[in-house]
Scaffold this motif. Sequence first.
Motif, PDB file in Angstrom:
ATOM      1  N   SER A 235      49.519  44.114  45.369  1.00 17.28           N
ATOM      2  CA  SER A 235      50.862  43.728  45.659  1.00 17.28           C
ATOM      3  C   SER A 235      51.206  43.179  46.966  1.00 17.28           C
ATOM      4  CB  SER A 235      51.822  45.140  45.438  1.00 17.28           C
ATOM      5  OG  SER A 235      51.353  46.176  46.490  1.00 17.28           O
ATOM      6  N   LEU A 236      50.250  43.367  47.912  1.00 19.60           N
ATOM      7  CA  LEU A 236      50.570  42.725  49.079  1.00 19.60           C
ATOM      8  C   LEU A 236      50.158  41.094  49.353  1.00 19.60           C
ATOM      9  CD1 LEU A 236      49.539  45.651  51.660  1.00 19.60           C
ATOM     10  CD2 LEU A 236      51.978  44.968  50.772  1.00 19.60           C
ATOM     11  N   ILE A 237      49.376  40.535  48.408  1.00 17.28           N
ATOM     12  CA  ILE A 237      48.976  39.361  48.334  1.00 17.28           C
ATOM     13  C   ILE A 237      49.881  38.275  48.328  1.00 17.28           C
ATOM     14  CG2 ILE A 237      48.539  38.838  45.878  1.00 17.28           C
ATOM     15  CD1 ILE A 237      45.685  37.989  46.654  1.00 17.28           C
ATOM     16  N   GLU A 238      49.525  37.272  49.489  1.00 13.75           N
ATOM     17  CA  GLU A 238      50.446  36.183  49.650  1.00 13.75           C
ATOM     18  C   GLU A 238      49.732  34.877  49.105  1.00 13.75           C
ATOM     19  OE1 GLU A 238      50.763  36.689  53.925  1.00 13.75           O
ATOM     20  OE2 GLU A 238      51.895  38.246  53.823  1.00 13.75           O
ATOM     21  N   ALA A 239      48.409  34.801  49.376  1.00 14.03           N
ATOM     22  CA  ALA A 239      47.855  33.596  49.017  1.00 14.03           C
ATOM     23  C   ALA A 239      46.713  33.631  48.186  1.00 14.03           C
ATOM     24  CB  ALA A 239      47.402  32.565  50.052  1.00 14.03           C
ATOM     25  N   ILE A 240      46.473  33.032  46.932  1.00 10.73           N
ATOM     26  CA  ILE A 240      45.194  32.950  46.288  1.00 10.73           C
ATOM     27  C   ILE A 240      44.671  31.637  45.980  1.00 10.73           C
ATOM     28  CG2 ILE A 240      44.245  33.641  44.065  1.00 10.73           C
ATOM     29  CD1 ILE A 240      46.485  35.809  43.559  1.00 10.73           C
ATOM     30  N   ASP A 241      43.370  31.327  46.772  1.00 11.57           N
ATOM     31  CA  ASP A 241      43.181  29.915  46.507  1.00 11.57           C
ATOM     32  C   ASP A 241      41.478  29.851  45.856  1.00 11.57           C
ATOM     33  OD1 ASP A 241      42.522  27.202  46.774  1.00 11.57           O
ATOM     34  OD2 ASP A 241      43.113  27.201  48.762  1.00 11.57           O
ATOM     35  N   LEU A 242      41.334  29.819  44.558  1.00 14.13           N
ATOM     36  CA  LEU A 242      40.324  29.568  44.130  1.00 14.13           C
ATOM     37  C   LEU A 242      39.975  28.335  43.161  1.00 14.13           C
ATOM     38  CD1 LEU A 242      40.399  33.052  42.469  1.00 14.13           C
ATOM     39  CD2 LEU A 242      39.090  32.634  44.400  1.00 14.13           C
ATOM     40  N   ALA A 243      40.639  27.287  44.018  1.00 13.71           N
ATOM     41  CA  ALA A 243      40.524  26.022  43.453  1.00 13.71           C
ATOM     42  C   ALA A 243      38.809  25.479  43.371  1.00 13.71           C
ATOM     43  CB  ALA A 243      41.471  24.895  43.836  1.00 13.71           C
ATOM     44  N   GLY A 249      38.491  30.945  31.119  1.00 14.31           N
ATOM     45  CA  GLY A 249      39.630  31.997  30.460  1.00 14.31           C
ATOM     46  C   GLY A 249      40.931  31.453  31.062  1.00 14.31           C
ATOM     47  N   VAL A 250      41.873  32.438  30.757  1.00 19.38           N
ATOM     48  CA  VAL A 250      43.183  32.419  30.968  1.00 19.38           C
ATOM     49  C   VAL A 250      43.695  32.746  32.465  1.00 19.38           C
ATOM     50  CG1 VAL A 250      43.764  32.529  28.524  1.00 19.38           C
ATOM     51  CG2 VAL A 250      43.747  34.587  30.095  1.00 19.38           C
ATOM     52  N   VAL A 251      44.652  32.530  32.821  1.00 21.34           N
ATOM     53  CA  VAL A 251      45.351  32.672  34.096  1.00 21.34           C
ATOM     54  C   VAL A 251      46.136  33.901  33.747  1.00 21.34           C
ATOM     55  CG1 VAL A 251      46.890  32.081  35.857  1.00 21.34           C
ATOM     56  CG2 VAL A 251      45.744  30.375  34.825  1.00 21.34           C
ATOM     57  N   PRO A 252      45.761  35.031  34.322  1.00 19.91           N
ATOM     58  CA  PRO A 252      46.570  36.241  34.098  1.00 19.91           C
ATOM     59  C   PRO A 252      48.194  36.216  34.356  1.00 19.91           C
ATOM     60  CG  PRO A 252      44.583  36.643  35.418  1.00 19.91           C
ATOM     61  CD  PRO A 252      44.751  35.392  35.333  1.00 19.91           C
ATOM     62  N   PRO A 253      48.842  36.547  33.288  1.00 17.31           N
ATOM     63  CA  PRO A 253      50.342  36.497  33.444  1.00 17.31           C
ATOM     64  C   PRO A 253      50.935  37.354  34.331  1.00 17.31           C
ATOM     65  CG  PRO A 253      49.693  36.698  31.051  1.00 17.31           C
ATOM     66  CD  PRO A 253      48.469  36.846  31.902  1.00 17.31           C
ATOM     67  N   SER A 254      49.794  38.427  34.862  1.00 18.25           N
ATOM     68  CA  SER A 254      50.479  39.559  35.682  1.00 18.25           C
ATOM     69  C   SER A 254      50.504  38.746  37.255  1.00 18.25           C
ATOM     70  CB  SER A 254      49.614  40.550  35.829  1.00 18.25           C
ATOM     71  OG  SER A 254      48.095  40.049  35.978  1.00 18.25           O
ATOM     72  N   LEU A 255      49.839  37.546  37.642  1.00 20.04           N
ATOM     73  CA  LEU A 255      49.842  36.876  38.780  1.00 20.04           C
ATOM     74  C   LEU A 255      51.394  36.704  39.217  1.00 20.04           C
ATOM     75  CD1 LEU A 255      46.899  34.550  38.897  1.00 20.04           C
ATOM     76  CD2 LEU A 255      47.046  36.973  39.871  1.00 20.04           C
ATOM     77  N   GLY A 256      52.169  36.470  38.204  1.00 29.00           N
ATOM     78  CA  GLY A 256      53.616  36.021  38.319  1.00 29.00           C
ATOM     79  C   GLY A 256      54.397  37.207  38.747  1.00 29.00           C
ATOM     80  N   SER A 257      53.790  38.452  38.815  1.00 28.10           N
ATOM     81  CA  SER A 257      54.652  39.599  39.164  1.00 28.10           C
ATOM     82  C   SER A 257      54.402  40.106  40.575  1.00 28.10           C
ATOM     83  CB  SER A 257      54.543  40.782  38.348  1.00 28.10           C
ATOM     84  OG  SER A 257      52.990  41.183  38.054  1.00 28.10           O
ATOM     85  N   ILE A 277      47.975  34.623  25.040  1.00 31.04           N
ATOM     86  CA  ILE A 277      48.635  34.214  26.493  1.00 31.04           C
ATOM     87  C   ILE A 277      49.040  33.042  26.875  1.00 31.04           C
ATOM     88  CG2 ILE A 277      48.175  34.895  28.988  1.00 31.04           C
ATOM     89  CD1 ILE A 277      46.316  37.103  27.985  1.00 31.04           C
ATOM     90  N   LYS A 278      48.267  32.092  26.529  1.00 30.54           N
ATOM     91  CA  LYS A 278      48.689  30.473  26.693  1.00 30.54           C
ATOM     92  C   LYS A 278      49.161  30.594  28.385  1.00 30.54           C
ATOM     93  CE  LYS A 278      49.798  29.582  21.904  1.00 30.54           C
ATOM     94  NZ  LYS A 278      48.567  28.537  21.876  1.00 30.54           N
ATOM     95  N   LEU A 279      50.270  29.843  28.394  1.00 27.29           N
ATOM     96  CA  LEU A 279      50.692  29.702  30.009  1.00 27.29           C
ATOM     97  C   LEU A 279      51.873  30.452  30.294  1.00 27.29           C
ATOM     98  CD1 LEU A 279      50.035  25.875  30.093  1.00 27.29           C
ATOM     99  CD2 LEU A 279      48.714  27.367  30.972  1.00 27.29           C
ATOM    100  N   ASN A 280      51.765  31.674  29.750  1.00 27.08           N
ATOM    101  CA  ASN A 280      53.044  32.648  30.002  1.00 27.08           C
ATOM    102  C   ASN A 280      53.030  33.008  31.531  1.00 27.08           C
ATOM    103  OD1 ASN A 280      53.077  32.587  27.145  1.00 27.08           O
ATOM    104  ND2 ASN A 280      52.201  34.721  26.848  1.00 27.08           N
ATOM    105  N   PHE A 281      52.221  32.903  32.295  1.00 30.81           N
ATOM    106  CA  PHE A 281      52.180  33.104  33.719  1.00 30.81           C
ATOM    107  C   PHE A 281      53.617  32.408  34.155  1.00 30.81           C
ATOM    108  CE2 PHE A 281      49.494  29.747  34.269  1.00 30.81           C
ATOM    109  CZ  PHE A 281      49.633  28.989  35.467  1.00 30.81           C
ATOM    110  N   PHE A 282      53.737  30.978  33.994  1.00 33.28           N
ATOM    111  CA  PHE A 282      54.725  30.406  34.467  1.00 33.28           C
ATOM    112  C   PHE A 282      56.203  31.215  34.432  1.00 33.28           C
ATOM    113  CE2 PHE A 282      52.015  26.624  33.827  1.00 33.28           C
ATOM    114  CZ  PHE A 282      52.070  25.989  34.968  1.00 33.28           C
ATOM    115  N   SER A 283      56.475  31.652  33.208  1.00 24.47           N
ATOM    116  CA  SER A 283      57.780  32.346  33.048  1.00 24.47           C
ATOM    117  C   SER A 283      57.770  33.330  34.005  1.00 24.47           C
ATOM    118  CB  SER A 283      57.868  32.733  31.783  1.00 24.47           C
ATOM    119  OG  SER A 283      57.105  33.558  31.172  1.00 24.47           O
ATOM    120  N   TYR A 284      56.780  34.243  34.061  1.00 22.95           N
ATOM    121  CA  TYR A 284      56.589  35.179  35.204  1.00 22.95           C
ATOM    122  C   TYR A 284      56.802  34.740  36.768  1.00 22.95           C
ATOM    123  CZ  TYR A 284      54.843  38.378  31.697  1.00 22.95           C
ATOM    124  OH  TYR A 284      54.745  39.455  30.828  1.00 22.95           O
TER     125      TYR A 284
END
Length: 286
Positions: A235-243, A249-257, A277-284
């Motif tokens: 919950s403290l994470i500020e930056a994720i860079d895995l490019a 696989g899919v982008v976990p929707p939970s990243l949006g929370s 799941i599709k691209l649901n993380f965008f809405s999150y």
Amino acid sequence: MEHFCQWSGVTCGKKHQQRVVDLSLEGHSLVGSSSPSIANLTFLRSINLANNKFHGSIPREVGGLFRLQYLNLTDNAFSGEIPTNITNCKELVLVYLSGNKLVGQIPVQLGELSGLNFLYLHENNLTGAIPNSLGNLSSLQALTLTDNNLDGEVPSELGRLEELYILYLSENELSGDMPLTIYNISSLEYFYFAFNKISGRIPSDLGFTLPRIRRFGGSGNQLIGLIPFSLTNASLIEAIDLADNKLAGVVPPSLGSLPRLTWLNLGDNKLTNEGGIKLNFFSYLA
């Protein structure tokens, strides 16, 4: 004539009033080489020559300063190898040698500095493997090796560093899987290993094993597998860079929370929007 204890950047001891204990000359635009006669200042506890224009080798005579606790030579043009005999300075707490032109390998002997808290060696021309002996530095809080020419695998022994909160390994030639022991350093807050040749998978329980992680960067490697859904627990994470990897696989929707997330870079992978799941993380993220 003004006494040397009154000179700018020179501090003498309170008990031994004729003995220099602190040499702080940061940012004075000093040029030339560092004199071996510094060894005569046997009561020195701190040397700070950062942000100058010193060149030449680091004097081996520094290894005779047995009371030395702080050595900061950052942002100069020191060349040659790191003197192995600085490990004679058993009181060293901080070693800043970054931003120079140092060559050769990281001395195995550095693992003998049991009280070392900070080891900054980034932005040099160091080669060879990361010594397993660094895993003996049980008090180490920060290790920065970014922007060198280091190769080989990341030693699993680094996983013994239970106080470590900064680990920067980016921009080297490191290869192999990142040891699981590294992902289990629960104190880690800043972990970067971008632009190497690191392979393997990111552990599925990453969000649990690194509960304090703030910045996590492994772009430009050869990582495979899924982005862990467990990251939502960090919950403290500020930056994720895995490019620029081979993540699928899919982008976990939970990243949006994640409440503090300000940087998310997952480009140039093999991610998909297939399945429910599709691209649901965008809405999150909104």
